[in-house]
Motif scaffolding. Sequence first.
Motif, mmCIF file in Angstrom:
data_model
loop_
_atom_site.group_PDB
_atom_site.id
_atom_site.type_symbol
_atom_site.label_atom_id
_atom_site.label_comp_id
_atom_site.label_asym_id
_atom_site.label_seq_id
_atom_site.Cartn_x
_atom_site.Cartn_y
_atom_site.Cartn_z
ATOM 1 N N THR A 1 39.683 38.868 43.678
ATOM 2 C CA THR A 1 40.559 38.302 44.700
ATOM 3 C C THR A 1 39.896 37.113 45.385
ATOM 4 O OG1 THR A 1 41.514 40.501 45.041
ATOM 5 C CG2 THR A 1 41.932 38.867 46.744
ATOM 6 N N TRP A 2 38.620 37.222 45.650
ATOM 7 C CA TRP A 2 37.842 36.130 46.262
ATOM 8 C C TRP A 2 37.911 34.883 45.367
ATOM 9 C CZ3 TRP A 2 32.904 37.894 49.201
ATOM 10 C CH2 TRP A 2 32.399 36.859 50.004
ATOM 11 N N ASN B 1 44.113 43.751 50.137
ATOM 12 C CA ASN B 1 42.868 42.995 50.014
ATOM 13 C C ASN B 1 43.177 41.515 50.163
ATOM 14 O OD1 ASN B 1 40.462 44.878 48.862
ATOM 15 N ND2 ASN B 1 42.457 45.646 48.203
ATOM 16 N N VAL B 2 42.643 40.935 51.241
ATOM 17 C CA VAL B 2 42.909 39.532 51.571
ATOM 18 C C VAL B 2 41.646 38.930 52.196
ATOM 19 C CG1 VAL B 2 45.396 39.888 51.933
ATOM 20 C CG2 VAL B 2 43.802 40.148 53.857
ATOM 21 N N LYS B 3 41.667 37.609 52.417
ATOM 22 C CA LYS B 3 40.588 36.960 53.156
ATOM 23 C C LYS B 3 40.511 37.522 54.574
ATOM 24 C CE LYS B 3 38.378 33.638 50.968
ATOM 25 N NZ LYS B 3 36.921 33.487 51.016
ATOM 26 N N ILE C 1 36.408 39.237 51.386
ATOM 27 C CA ILE C 1 37.665 39.927 51.125
ATOM 28 C C ILE C 1 37.602 41.306 51.776
ATOM 29 C CG2 ILE C 1 39.216 40.848 49.362
ATOM 30 C CD1 ILE C 1 39.077 37.784 49.441
ATOM 31 N N ALA D 1 37.350 42.926 44.969
ATOM 32 C CA ALA D 1 36.952 41.887 45.918
ATOM 33 C C ALA D 1 36.528 40.617 45.199
ATOM 34 C CB ALA D 1 35.823 42.400 46.817
#
Length: 495
Positions: free
Chosen positions: A155-156, A339-341, A354, A152
């Motif tokens: 990716t964030w 894993n995305v917004k 995330i 997280a």
Amino acid sequence: MSVTIAIIGAGSIGFTKKLVSDILCVPELRDARIALTDINPRNLAMAEEIVRRIVEANGLPTTVVAEGDRRRALEGARYVINCTRIGGLEAYASDIQIPLKYGVDQCVGDTICAGGILYGQRNVPAILDFCRDIREVAEPGARLLNYANPMAINTWAAIDHGGVDTIGLCHGVQNGWRQIASALGVPREELDYICTGINHQTWYVDLRHNGRHIEKDELVAAFERHPVFSQQEKVRIDVLKRFGFYSTESNGHLSEYLPWYRKRPDEIGRWIDMSDWIHGETGGYLRYSTESRNWFETDFPAFLEEAGQRLDPARRTDEHASHIIEALETGRTYRGHFNVKNRGIITNLPADCIVESTGFVDRFGLNMVSDLTLPLGCAATCQASVDVQRMAVRAAVTGDVDLLKLSVLHDPLVGAICSPEEVWQMVDEMLVAQAAWLPQYADAIPAARERLSRGTVPTRQWAGAARREVRSVEEVREATAARRTMGALGQRPGA
């Protein structure tokens, strides 16, 4: 024109072999250009040799390049896969050892908790460097597929501060699905599910066997009567009973994200199982990683021989990367968990965080299922981690030591064990130990070192509640041979 797929951290040789094998099982990707890069020349050379062996053994038109210069490897890449471990085992050891001095006993320490938060501080500067290179030299609109933990946080940072279209990938959902099917005694292909939450705290909110909904009591009974899972998954089963939903993550992982199962040393043994590191062993993943590195370096010829086998599409794994690339390049739809917004995917988690949830990929891109609502108990545990992650990302980007300490202070397990004074000193100690990988804190390290010299918080040399020694190569070889023998006989280890 063939597509270029770059792998950063290709020196993670076993995982690189798996990813490349999966990619080359797709007919439309066999003329791809695979660009490998790593800061370790020896590992990079071994990875290149293995990938070339796969290509040659299968008579493929794939182009393979290995570059120590990351920017050159990324030139023209449409997809970039990140498999790095910033700081390697040296830095990772301090993620485990220093918190132990303050009573924080971690199994993995790569997501949140003290180790995971500091791991994120090492990762974010590197992630932003990767993103800069992608923006400048990769194909316009290139996608970053991030496998590196802390998922997280990485990716964030990549999305908010790196400016690159990023999807975080993990295999926890698939592993949990296989386990649930085994516990229920049903074929995997008959078990459908919806899983949603945040990485490593994702929840199977809907389980169906051939369309029939699986209720909580049925799932609890299945796990409690299972001869292996009933012993190995005590934390997960307890959480299932209390929350009503099964969590994706292993017993060891889950135990360190919550404030209840590892806070009293004399109770840790009640919740873990020592048959394998993943079930809660103190520093278990550090031991496993150390043994795996030593074993691989010794047994490289065997890995190379394995790479010379013919590819079998039927044995393609369910790691997401190859399936995502296939869907984007061919239009064949792929359903997975990504894993995305958040942005409305999960209604009761913040829009900026995330999340890991269900989505579909095709030529038009990634399309997430939206307007899902987590059960309140599941949302509460996720929210606690999200707040920690948000502070950790901002601290990593700005080099804000005070915010970093607040992030660690608010971690559920650390907060259950340590006082604020202990947290402040522990973070200073970790900053000093990891200074070589923390460029954003360069100006703050001297002050942290000075505070440590005047530190008044007592510490102890503690191995943890359930520690095992790193095994020698010979011991690993013997254990591997024993597992293969039992597998050939159809037996389980420990059966």
